[in-house]
Structure formats: C-alpha cells, structure tokens
Design a protein around this motif. Structure first.
Motif, short mmCIF file in Angstrom:
data_model
loop_
_atom_site.label_atom_id
_atom_site.label_comp_id
_atom_site.label_asym_id
_atom_site.label_seq_id
_atom_site.Cartn_x
_atom_site.Cartn_y
_atom_site.Cartn_z
N MET A 144 8.02 -55.53 28.60
CA MET A 144 7.41 -55.96 29.85
C MET A 144 8.22 -57.07 30.50
N MET A 145 8.65 -58.03 29.68
CA MET A 145 9.47 -59.13 30.19
C MET A 145 10.80 -58.62 30.72
N LEU A 146 11.39 -57.63 30.01
CA LEU A 146 12.66 -57.04 30.44
C LEU A 146 12.48 -56.35 31.78
N SER A 147 11.37 -55.63 31.95
CA SER A 147 11.10 -54.94 33.21
C SER A 147 10.97 -55.91 34.37
N ALA A 148 10.28 -57.03 34.14
CA ALA A 148 10.11 -58.05 35.19
C ALA A 148 11.45 -58.65 35.57
N SER A 149 12.29 -58.86 34.54
CA SER A 149 13.62 -59.43 34.79
C SER A 149 14.46 -58.50 35.66
N VAL A 150 14.40 -57.21 35.35
CA VAL A 150 15.15 -56.21 36.12
C VAL A 150 14.67 -56.18 37.57
N ALA A 167 15.48 -57.54 43.31
CA ALA A 167 15.03 -58.20 44.53
C ALA A 167 16.09 -59.18 45.02
N PHE A 168 16.76 -59.86 44.08
CA PHE A 168 17.78 -60.84 44.46
C PHE A 168 19.03 -60.12 44.98
N HIS A 169 19.53 -59.16 44.20
CA HIS A 169 20.69 -58.35 44.60
C HIS A 169 20.30 -56.89 44.49
N PRO A 170 20.27 -56.15 45.59
CA PRO A 170 19.93 -54.71 45.50
C PRO A 170 20.97 -53.95 44.69
N ALA A 171 20.53 -52.91 44.01
CA ALA A 171 21.47 -52.10 43.22
C ALA A 171 22.44 -51.35 44.12
N THR A 172 21.97 -50.98 45.31
CA THR A 172 22.81 -50.25 46.26
C THR A 172 22.55 -50.75 47.68
N PHE A 173 23.52 -50.48 48.55
CA PHE A 173 23.34 -50.67 49.99
C PHE A 173 23.41 -49.30 50.65
N VAL A 174 22.84 -49.22 51.84
CA VAL A 174 22.90 -47.99 52.64
C VAL A 174 23.67 -48.31 53.92
N LEU A 175 24.80 -47.63 54.11
CA LEU A 175 25.61 -47.78 55.32
C LEU A 175 25.16 -46.75 56.35
N LEU A 176 24.61 -47.21 57.46
CA LEU A 176 24.05 -46.29 58.45
C LEU A 176 25.11 -45.52 59.22
N ARG A 206 25.54 -65.72 45.94
CA ARG A 206 24.50 -66.76 45.87
C ARG A 206 23.29 -66.42 46.73
N LEU A 207 23.37 -65.37 47.55
CA LEU A 207 22.29 -65.06 48.50
C LEU A 207 21.26 -64.10 47.90
N PRO A 208 19.96 -64.37 48.12
CA PRO A 208 18.92 -63.39 47.77
C PRO A 208 18.71 -62.41 48.92
N PHE A 209 18.41 -61.16 48.61
CA PHE A 209 18.27 -60.15 49.66
C PHE A 209 16.85 -59.64 49.82
N CYS A 210 15.97 -59.95 48.87
CA CYS A 210 14.54 -59.62 49.00
C CYS A 210 14.30 -58.15 49.34
#
Length: 317
Positions: A1-7, A12-21, A171-175
């Motif tokens: 559970m703790m591992l899942s919350a950490s992931v 939320a801080f850094h997205p796994a992927t970006f989408v280029l429109l 250093r930036l969060p992306f939320c």
C-alpha cells in the motif's frame, strides 16, 4: 500500500509520459503538412551527408574552412534529426506519446545542438574574417590544434549552458498535466505545464538566449562588418561582387537561423497573442530550414566543393 502511494505521488510530480498534440487546430491537415517537412528533411540529410562525404574523403579539403563546414554539417544532421522523426510519427502515425525522460532528452538535444550550431556559425564567421582581413596569418592563427579546440569549445559550451534546463524541469511538479501543445519538447513548453512557479526557468532561459546566443549574433555581425569593410578596399570590382554575393548569402542563412529562433524564445514569454499555429510552424522551421540551406550556401556555393561533387557524379556515370 505504501509502495502504491509512493508511485502515485511520483506520477503526480513527474508524469510517466507526455502527449505531443502536434499543431493545435490543424490536426486535420497533419498528413499534408508533413509532406513538405519530410521533403525538407530528406534534402537536409542528402545535402549534409554529401558535404561530409566529400570533405572527409578528399584530403585536399582538410583546411580550416572545410573542417568548420564539416562540423556545421554534423550539427545540422543532429539538429533536424532530434525533432523531425518524432514529428512525422505524430503527423502520419498518430504517435503522440513520448516518455517523460524521452521528452527531457529531446529537449536537451534541441537546445544544446542549437547553441552548438550558433557557436559553429560564429567560428565560421571568424574563419572568414581571418582569411580576408588577415590572410598572411591565416594558417598560423587557424592551425589544426586551434580548430580542434574551437570545435570542442562549441560542443562543450552548448552542453554546459543547456544542462541546467534539465535540472530546472526536474524540480517542477506537474500535478498530472502532461499534454504539450507542440510537435516536440522544448524547455518552456514543458515548464508551462507545471503547477508551481516557473520564474527561475524563465529567467535562466532568457539569460541564455540573450547572453549566449545574443552575443553570438553581435560577434557574427561584427565579423561581417569588418569583412565588408575589407572587401570595399579590393581594387577589382569583380572580386568585390563575388565577395558581396557570398557574404550576402551567408547573412541570409544566418538570419533564417536566428530570427525564427528568437521569435520562438520570446513568444513563450511575451507573445500571448501570437496564434499557436504560427509559433509552432516557425519553431519547426528554425530547426529544419538552416540544415537544408547550409549545404547549398556554404557548400555547393564554394567552387572546390562544387567541382568535387561534379567529379563524383561524372565518375559514377
């Protein structure tokens, strides 16, 4: 559970992927827009590849001017190849997703190679200044060791000034924000997605653009002013005309390289009323048009290169 919350927190801080429109508002025309871009990319690959082959295989061309041209061709090939393959995949295959680290890698190479090419153009302007204004000292000033040091300095400068971009993005969060309205990843395009202050990114980006690239422009302009002054003192009108036509072509290519680049840099900060389609198309052109034009203006426009290319095709027949 703790591992899942950490992931989840990390995502939320850094997205796994970006989408280029791609180009917002022009998605229906993506297939057709890609055709001229692909054609220009092929021209850039063929042109710069030909220049590299001619210079590397002909020892008579292992002189300062041609070695700088060789470095420019390598830089051009890397510059257009950092963005065009992914852009064509977006336009033709709807491959909009790019990993977070892949996006940062692309961003790093886009800006680092642009800074390197700017330095190479400055080195080439200095080479022409020494050749025309200090011809008796040309070989002593620009020997093989000096050229090697200049080439290394061009590359290292680009890497050192651009690496902080990666740190500033990390250093930036992306939320959860992960959609980039662009065809490739660039520093401010990514930073604008953050849900925190991006003032350090803006200040550092402007500082690099003005103090590094801007200084290159000033020094290149100074070199060509001194060259033109020396040309005006030539006794032969024919020699003056040839020198003016050559310098004029160089200056046009340099303007095509810098004007769209500065337009893109400043549009991110101040151009809130600039249509995104105009911004994105110009942002692609400054990475693609110079690699297409440089082999023509600096290479084929040079007599020795033109003769080698002509001999090459004659022998092939």
């Amino acid at each position: 559970m703790m591992l899942s919350a950490s992931v989840l927190n990390d995502t939320a801080f850094h997205p796994a992927t970006f989408v280029l429109l791609g180009i917002p508002g022009m998605q229906d025309q993506h297939v057709w827009i890609a055709i001229p871009f692909c054609s220009m990319y092929i021209l850039a690959l063929v042109g710069n590849g030909t220049i590299l082959y001619i210079i590397i295989t002909d020892r008579a061309l292992h002189e300062p001017m041609y070695l700088f041209l060789c470095l420019l061709s390598i830089t051009d090939l890397v510059l257009c190849s950092t963005t065009l393959p992914k852009m064509l995949a977006i336009f033709w295959l709807s491959s909009h997703v790019i990993s977070y680290h892949g996006c940062l890698t692309q961003m790093f190479f886009v800006h680092a190679v642009f800074a390197t090419e700017s330095a190479v153009l400055l080195a080439m302007a200095f080479d022409r200044y020494v050749a025309i204004c200090r011809p008796l000292h040309y070989t002593s000033i620009l020997n093989a060791i000096v050229i090697g040091k200049i080439g290394l300095a061009c590359v290292m400068r680009g890497l050192l000034f651009v690496f902080p971009f990666v740190i500033l993005i990390e250093r930036l969060p992306f939320c959860g924000h992960h959609i980039i309205a662009h065809t490739y990843c660039e520093h401010m395009g990514i930073a604008k997605l953050a849900c925190a202050s991006i003032k350090p990114n803006t200040i550092y980006g402007l500082t690099v653009a003005l103090s590094v690239t801007g200084m290159d422009v000033v020094l290149i302009a100074t070199s060509y002013i001194l060259i033109l002054q020396a040309v005006l003192r030539l006794p032969s009108k024919d020699a003056q005309f040839r020198a003016f036509s050559t310098c004029g072509a160089h200056i046009c290519v340099i303007l095509v390289f810098y004007i769209p680049a500065f337009f893109s840099f400043f549009t991110h900060r101040f151009g809130h009323h600039v249509p995104p389609q105009v911004h994105i198309i110009l942002a692609n052109l400054y990475l693609l048009v110079p690699p297409v034009l440089n082999p023509l203006v600096y290479g084929i426009n040079t007599k020795q290169i033109r003769l080698r290319i002509f001999d090459f095709f004659i022998k092939r027949r």
